[in-house]
Design an enzyme around this catalytic site. Structure first.
Site, PDB file in Angstrom:
ATOM      1  N   PRO A  54      15.002  -5.232  23.318  1.00  0.00           N
ATOM      2  CA  PRO A  54      13.739  -4.869  23.968  1.00  0.00           C
ATOM      3  C   PRO A  54      12.628  -4.821  22.940  1.00  0.00           C
ATOM      4  O   PRO A  54      12.861  -4.438  21.789  1.00  0.00           O
ATOM      5  CB  PRO A  54      14.016  -3.461  24.524  1.00  0.00           C
ATOM      6  CG  PRO A  54      15.173  -2.944  23.722  1.00  0.00           C
ATOM      7  CD  PRO A  54      15.969  -4.147  23.301  1.00  0.00           C
ATOM      8  N   ASP A  55      11.420  -5.216  23.324  1.00  0.00           N
ATOM      9  CA  ASP A  55      10.285  -5.132  22.408  1.00  0.00           C
ATOM     10  C   ASP A  55       9.612  -3.772  22.608  1.00  0.00           C
ATOM     11  O   ASP A  55       9.057  -3.497  23.676  1.00  0.00           O
ATOM     12  CB  ASP A  55       9.296  -6.275  22.686  1.00  0.00           C
ATOM     13  CG  ASP A  55       8.257  -6.351  21.574  1.00  0.00           C
ATOM     14  OD1 ASP A  55       7.509  -5.360  21.393  1.00  0.00           O
ATOM     15  OD2 ASP A  55       8.202  -7.375  20.877  1.00  0.00           O
TER      16      ASP A  55
ATOM     17  N   PHE B 136       2.715  -3.825  13.222  1.00  0.00           N
ATOM     18  CA  PHE B 136       2.745  -4.519  11.941  1.00  0.00           C
ATOM     19  C   PHE B 136       3.164  -5.964  12.209  1.00  0.00           C
ATOM     20  O   PHE B 136       3.824  -6.239  13.210  1.00  0.00           O
ATOM     21  CB  PHE B 136       3.760  -3.874  10.989  1.00  0.00           C
ATOM     22  CG  PHE B 136       3.173  -2.810  10.099  1.00  0.00           C
ATOM     23  CD1 PHE B 136       2.732  -1.611  10.625  1.00  0.00           C
ATOM     24  CD2 PHE B 136       3.057  -3.013   8.725  1.00  0.00           C
ATOM     25  CE1 PHE B 136       2.191  -0.630   9.817  1.00  0.00           C
ATOM     26  CE2 PHE B 136       2.512  -2.048   7.901  1.00  0.00           C
ATOM     27  CZ  PHE B 136       2.081  -0.849   8.450  1.00  0.00           C
TER      28      PHE B 136
ATOM     29  N   ASP C 111      15.186  -8.626  16.352  1.00  0.00           N
ATOM     30  CA  ASP C 111      14.822  -9.278  17.617  1.00  0.00           C
ATOM     31  C   ASP C 111      16.041  -9.521  18.504  1.00  0.00           C
ATOM     32  O   ASP C 111      15.921  -9.625  19.715  1.00  0.00           O
ATOM     33  CB  ASP C 111      14.113 -10.610  17.333  1.00  0.00           C
ATOM     34  CG  ASP C 111      12.708 -10.371  16.784  1.00  0.00           C
ATOM     35  OD1 ASP C 111      12.084  -9.378  17.193  1.00  0.00           O
ATOM     36  OD2 ASP C 111      12.248 -11.161  15.930  1.00  0.00           O
TER      37      ASP C 111
ATOM     38  N   ASN D 132      18.188  -6.252   8.295  1.00  0.00           N
ATOM     39  CA  ASN D 132      17.128  -6.948   7.561  1.00  0.00           C
ATOM     40  C   ASN D 132      16.772  -6.143   6.321  1.00  0.00           C
ATOM     41  O   ASN D 132      17.319  -5.075   6.079  1.00  0.00           O
ATOM     42  CB  ASN D 132      15.910  -7.199   8.468  1.00  0.00           C
ATOM     43  CG  ASN D 132      15.283  -5.906   8.938  1.00  0.00           C
ATOM     44  OD1 ASN D 132      14.767  -5.143   8.140  1.00  0.00           O
ATOM     45  ND2 ASN D 132      15.349  -5.653  10.243  1.00  0.00           N
TER      46      ASN D 132
ATOM     47  N   LYS E  15      37.913  -4.796  13.862  1.00  0.00           N
ATOM     48  CA  LYS E  15      37.360  -5.715  12.862  1.00  0.00           C
ATOM     49  C   LYS E  15      37.762  -7.158  13.194  1.00  0.00           C
ATOM     50  O   LYS E  15      38.958  -7.446  13.357  1.00  0.00           O
ATOM     51  CB  LYS E  15      37.887  -5.331  11.475  1.00  0.00           C
ATOM     52  CG  LYS E  15      37.316  -6.158  10.360  1.00  0.00           C
ATOM     53  CD  LYS E  15      37.838  -5.706   9.018  1.00  0.00           C
ATOM     54  CE  LYS E  15      37.433  -6.706   7.961  1.00  0.00           C
ATOM     55  NZ  LYS E  15      38.110  -6.476   6.694  1.00  0.00           N
TER      56      LYS E  15
HETATM   57  O1  PMT Z   1      10.259  -1.180   4.839  1.00  0.00           O
HETATM   58  P1  PMT Z   1       9.643  -1.851   3.623  1.00  0.00           P
HETATM   59  O2  PMT Z   1      10.701  -2.400   2.681  1.00  0.00           O
HETATM   60  O3  PMT Z   1       8.646  -0.968   2.927  1.00  0.00           O
HETATM   61  O4  PMT Z   1       8.849  -3.136   4.140  1.00  0.00           O
HETATM   62  C1  PMT Z   1       7.738  -2.979   4.937  1.00  0.00           C
HETATM   63  C2  PMT Z   1       7.677  -4.015   6.085  1.00  0.00           C
HETATM   64  C3  PMT Z   1       7.500  -5.407   5.504  1.00  0.00           C
HETATM   65  C4  PMT Z   1       8.970  -3.971   6.908  1.00  0.00           C
HETATM   66  C5  PMT Z   1       6.463  -3.589   6.998  1.00  0.00           C
HETATM   67  O5  PMT Z   1       5.279  -3.640   6.239  1.00  0.00           O
HETATM   68  C6  PMT Z   1       6.339  -4.518   8.191  1.00  0.00           C
HETATM   69  O6  PMT Z   1       5.733  -5.561   8.152  1.00  0.00           O
HETATM   70  N1  PMT Z   1       6.954  -4.106   9.344  1.00  0.00           N
HETATM   71  C7  PMT Z   1       7.033  -4.906  10.558  1.00  0.00           C
HETATM   72  C8  PMT Z   1       8.065  -5.955  10.369  1.00  0.00           C
HETATM   73  C9  PMT Z   1       8.335  -6.739  11.628  1.00  0.00           C
HETATM   74  O7  PMT Z   1       9.342  -6.542  12.236  1.00  0.00           O
HETATM   75  O8  PMT Z   1       7.392  -7.541  12.006  1.00  0.00           O
HETATM   76  P2  PMT Z   1       7.487  -8.451  13.330  1.00  0.00           P
HETATM   77  O9  PMT Z   1       6.407  -9.441  13.139  1.00  0.00           O
HETATM   78  O10 PMT Z   1       8.876  -8.960  13.550  1.00  0.00           O
HETATM   79  O11 PMT Z   1       7.163  -7.437  14.494  1.00  0.00           O
HETATM   80  C10 PMT Z   1       5.832  -7.190  14.919  1.00  0.00           C
HETATM   81  C11 PMT Z   1       5.673  -5.786  15.423  1.00  0.00           C
HETATM   82  O12 PMT Z   1       6.461  -5.616  16.604  1.00  0.00           O
HETATM   83  C12 PMT Z   1       6.109  -4.696  14.467  1.00  0.00           C
HETATM   84  O13 PMT Z   1       5.206  -3.616  14.558  1.00  0.00           O
HETATM   85  C13 PMT Z   1       7.482  -4.263  15.004  1.00  0.00           C
HETATM   86  O14 PMT Z   1       7.748  -2.865  14.739  1.00  0.00           O
HETATM   87  C14 PMT Z   1       7.299  -4.507  16.502  1.00  0.00           C
HETATM   88  N2  PMT Z   1       8.549  -4.844  17.209  1.00  0.00           N
HETATM   89  C15 PMT Z   1       9.263  -5.941  16.850  1.00  0.00           C
HETATM   90  C16 PMT Z   1      10.419  -6.253  17.552  1.00  0.00           C
HETATM   91  C17 PMT Z   1      10.828  -5.400  18.620  1.00  0.00           C
HETATM   92  N3  PMT Z   1      11.923  -5.643  19.292  1.00  0.00           N
HETATM   93  N4  PMT Z   1      10.079  -4.326  18.950  1.00  0.00           N
HETATM   94  C18 PMT Z   1       8.929  -4.046  18.274  1.00  0.00           C
HETATM   95  O15 PMT Z   1       8.245  -3.056  18.584  1.00  0.00           O
END
Ligand code: PMT
Length: 401
Positions: free
Chosen positions: A306-307, A324, A279, A209, A289
């Site tokens: 895993p989350d 975030f 995800d 991503n 390849k």
């Molecule tokens: O890295 P930059 O270019 O500076 O950009 C910053 C950013 C946009 C990446 C950052 O500000 C941000 O938003 N990060 C979280 C992005 C994200 O994956 O969001 P989400 O809504 O998919 O996930 C929610 C939260 O769950 C996040 O804290 C993520 O770390 C966490 N997560 C998600 C999936 C997973 N399998 N495990 C997790 O812990």
């Protein structure tokens, strides 16, 4: 505000804004800082070394070839002495030499030899500032962790109007004061995840991503500045480790990130998940390849990752959890939903797209917790991270005492 006993090296390069740097020395000393000045040859055409010597109360260095100072390896001594290096004004030439790792005068040599954070305050004609060569050098410096202060927009000495004015001495001083941060996280251990994850399809392809890691790295740096012992778990990014980070663990995939975070968090007080964790991952990784087959579609079977946050939230003893949320729309609704669903203490939501969030220099955040919210307006990720850390510290103290 205090800079008592702080050791600031002020680098002055050639530009008319050098006259404002005299004022900067005074303002830094007003707050108790010890200031030493290094001038490039160009700077001496605008302001004399005697002026800076009188204002700083210290000898001013202008040359790498000062036999007396260099007999005791003066440039190394200066590089080790400095807690912060601020170059104001930073001319286009100085930025280019810094970006290319040159050491052809005392100032650039000291910057290479020092572990101190470097702050640059560019000052030049607006056309020069907009030039792709200057912007490429700025990008290189930023990626290496050099902090950019300004420039501001407005009337220029050459008669032009535009971006390229050096920030005012008080604004520069404020940034230096802020760089030391208030020790609101002193004594706490903080784990920060940053950057993307890459999920391999075969030896040459992956699903990734657009996260650059900048937001997470800024958060890690701000937490360290606030006195925390920081472990930074970084996905595949090309960013230098910010100053003050106790430990950095580099990972590639979501599973590796989960393992690194779980290894670091049993001792941690706070976990901040700024990483954009994938995800899904391919159910199987090909060991060779994958080849094209005459236009036939390629089907990839994906399995859920895993989350990390939810795993931490399920533990009985767990750190204070800050997630975030990157959303393209309905930010508040989705963020509050994630706060609850993942069992978090706080969530920092950002709208992604239109120059915000991923990859950009700036960002804006909406913070939510069970019984409150706060809005952090659009600014640089460095500044935003400081504001976020202040809020996290407040909430942490409110919940955990
Ligand atoms: O890295 P930059 O270019 O500076 O950009 C910053 C950013 C946009 C990446 C950052 O500000 C941000 O938003 N990060 C979280 C992005 C994200 O994956 O969001 P989400 O809504 O998919 O996930 C929610 C939260 O769950 C996040 O804290 C993520 O770390 C966490 N997560 C998600 C999936 C997973 N399998 N495990 C997790 O812990």
């Amino acid at each position: 505000m205090s800079l008592a006993q702080r050791r600031i090296l002020l680098g002055v390069s050639g530009g008319i804004a050098a006259y404002k740097s005299c004022e900067l020395v005074r303002r830094l000393r007003d707050l108790g800082a010890e200031v030493r000045v290094v001038m490039t040859e160009g700077a001496t055409h605008f302001v004399s070394a005697t002026t800076f010597q009188a204002l700083s109360g210290q000898p001013v260095r202008t040359s790498l070839w000062d036999a007396e100072a260099e007999a005791a390896m003066g440039h190394i001594e200066l590089a080790r002495w400095a807690e912060r290096i601020i170059i104001a004004p930073a001319s286009a030439d100085l930025l280019a030499r810094l970006a290319h790792g040159m050491a052809n005068d005392l100032l650039t040599t000291v910057c290479l030899a020092s572990a101190a954070p470097v702050y640059v305050a560019p000052a030049m004609n607006q056309q020069m500032w907009a030039h792709p060569a200057v912007q490429a050098n700025i990008d290189t410096l930023r990626q290496r962790g050099v902090h950019l202060l300004g420039p501001a927009s407005g009337d220029q000495a050459c008669g032009d109007i535009g971006s390229g004015r050096m920030l005012e001495p008080l604004e520069l001083r404020e940034a230096i004061v802020a760089s030391f941060g208030k020790p609101v996280l002193r004594g706490l251990k903080v784990v920060v995840s940053a950057g993307p994850t890459y999920e391999d399809i075969d030896p040459v392809r992956f699903i990734g991503n657009r996260s650059s890691g900048r937001m997470g790295f800024a958060v890690a740096e701000a937490a360290a500045q606030a006195g925390a012992e920081v472990t930074l778990v970084a996905g595949p990014v090309s960013l230098a480790t910010p100053p003050g980070i106790a430990r950095r663990v580099d990972v590639r995939s979501a599973v590796q990130m989960r393992d690194a975070v779980l290894a670091a968090t049993p001792q941690a007080d706070i976990y901040i998940g700024a990483a954009a964790v994938g995800d899904y991952r391919p159910a199987e990784v090909a060991d060779h390849k994958l080849k094209k087959h005459d236009g036939a579609a390629l089907e990839l079977h994906l399995t859920e990752n895993p989350d990390i946050l939810a795993t931490l939230a399920a533990q009985t003893v767990r750190p204070f959890l800050v997630g975030f949320a990157a959303e393209t729309h309905d930010v508040a609704r989705y963020a509050r939903d994630k706060l609850q669903r993942k069992g978090l203490d706080m969530i920092a939501a950002n709208q992604v797209g239109s120059g915000l969030g991923f990859e950009a220099d700036d960002n804006a955040l909406n913070l939510y917790w069970a019984d409150g919210a706060a809005e952090l307006a659009r600014t640089s990720k460095t500044e935003l991270a400081r504001q976020l850390v202040t809020q996290v510290a407040e909430r942490y103290r409110a919940v955990r005492g």
